[in-house]
Design an enzyme around this catalytic site. Sequence first.
Site, short mmCIF file in Angstrom:
data_model
loop_
_atom_site.label_atom_id
_atom_site.label_comp_id
_atom_site.label_asym_id
_atom_site.label_seq_id
_atom_site.Cartn_x
_atom_site.Cartn_y
_atom_site.Cartn_z
N HIS A 106 22.35 26.89 8.31
CA HIS A 106 22.43 26.56 6.85
C HIS A 106 22.64 27.78 5.90
O HIS A 106 22.89 27.63 4.69
CB HIS A 106 21.33 25.58 6.55
N ASP A 118 23.32 32.71 -0.84
CA ASP A 118 22.97 31.46 -0.52
C ASP A 118 23.94 31.12 0.71
O ASP A 118 25.17 31.41 0.63
CB ASP A 118 23.03 30.73 -1.78
#
Length: 494
Positions: free
Chosen positions: A195, A402
Amino acid sequence: MGYNLIYMANMTAPVRSIQPGSSPRGGAKGRAARQEAEGVGRVVIVSNRVPSPNEKAATAGGLAVALADAALPGTLWFGWSGRRAEETSNAAGVVTAGDGVTYATIDIAERDYQKFYNGFANGALWPLLHYRTGLLRFNRPDYEAYRAVNRAFAEALLPLLRADDLIWIHDYQLMTMAEELRALGVTNRIGFFLHIPFVPPSLLQVLPPAAALLAGLSACDVVGFQTQGDLDAFLENAVQLLGAQPEAQRYRYKGREVHAVLTPIGIDAKKFARLAVRAQSSPDAARLNESLGDRQLVLGVDRLDYSKGLPQRFDAFGRLLYLYPQHRRHVNFLQIAARSRQEVGSYQALRRELDRRAGDINGEFSDFDWVPLRYMTHAVKRNALAGFYRRAAIGLVTPLRDGMNLVAKEYVAAQDADDPGVLVLSRFAGAADELTEALIVNPFDADEVAVAMHKGLVMPLEERQARHAALLTKVQTTNAQHYCELFLSYLRAV
Ligand code: ADP
Ligand code: F6P
């Protein structure tokens, strides 16, 4: 196992060695029933964080949110119970929830948890994979505990497995679990999805067990990433640390074939949009509205994490008020930063830093009847949060790094298409690869972010509508269901 070359209509997978197989379409129950009838195997999701069944409370963290939107009835979801116990469990507690998903969880011993979660996962892997080598803290006992917890996960999952299960492991907390499952004799197809970002070899090699971790991941059949950049970095590492010779995004390692795939994560955009419409009339949204009056809202929503660029974001808001005094008294910045990993030193330091900067900005710009920056450190429930997004003229999403950033997608989904707000998005979020109609900024440049905020606050309606329409189409297309089906179709095709 057979190759299936039928594509789903909205898949945009580039040419690669394995093609995603066909996937059942339709509602969750229908898709689940068809999967069973076709004998395509039960899906077993494994993640450290597992949402508590039927949870209505605030959840901060992209993994649980996105997977909860996509887990089909019949899925087994295995992970940590959230409890720290005397001993790590050797058998899982199992419960089937109202949504038809079976949750199997284990407790982790306090001493293991400290080393595995606070120590290696969040003290070493998290900073490194977010390009923050200066924050990396490595020690052997933490790494050994990480491996031991991965082993404990594998041992507790083993008795629950069926022969045709597709095992799908999630995120950096569980990078060596597939290797442990193989050591226990598991021959099922195993996929892993990361992720968070992946780093090039020059950075990964800073971590002493880098090669061992890559070897652990190479026990999987499919390893998935959020962006092409992350995927490329993974393959470069396989070349340099394992001596692999990738061809068309796959390589052989210890007699196994490992396929690297690009499967960016998404949200259930339509469900979130409905939630946002309902949330407008929630008591919390009404209170927020009342407190704002006719002032414009700039909104940030994050876990309180140094990867999110919060100090830089606060500074950028200060620069907005300095460079464009016309916004003073007419705008409020609300930063919701849910406390996260507070036992890790770098997170405690960040909290102190934000307290200080918020004080500085409010001290400089506040008036007796206007305080520009509101900053809170607890999570907000989703049914209120969606209404907050909808009220915001600017969604400020400026991480320094991110994996994807689902807040950006939630903000887009929550907007009123007739009068939408503007997304200001960091170029270093995975979402920036896709959401190109946002105002893309470098989060390290406070003035650039301030200029983008100003541009968004004064942007003509037509331009806001055009940008939002393009973004919404993308968020609805690359949604949570698409993400799950795409990844699983790759896994089925190996
Ligand atoms: P990460 O996985 O690093 O936390 P993402 O942006 O991908 O980052 O996902 C965050 C998820 O958690 C989103 O669904 C978001 O709505 C939720 N979330 C983040 N911060 C908060 C908060 N302060 N209050 C409530 N929910 C939050
Ligand atoms: O999406 C990244 C992620 O680290 C997930 O793995 C995790 O569940 C989430 O953010 C929240 O972090 P934590 O589980 O440490 O609270």
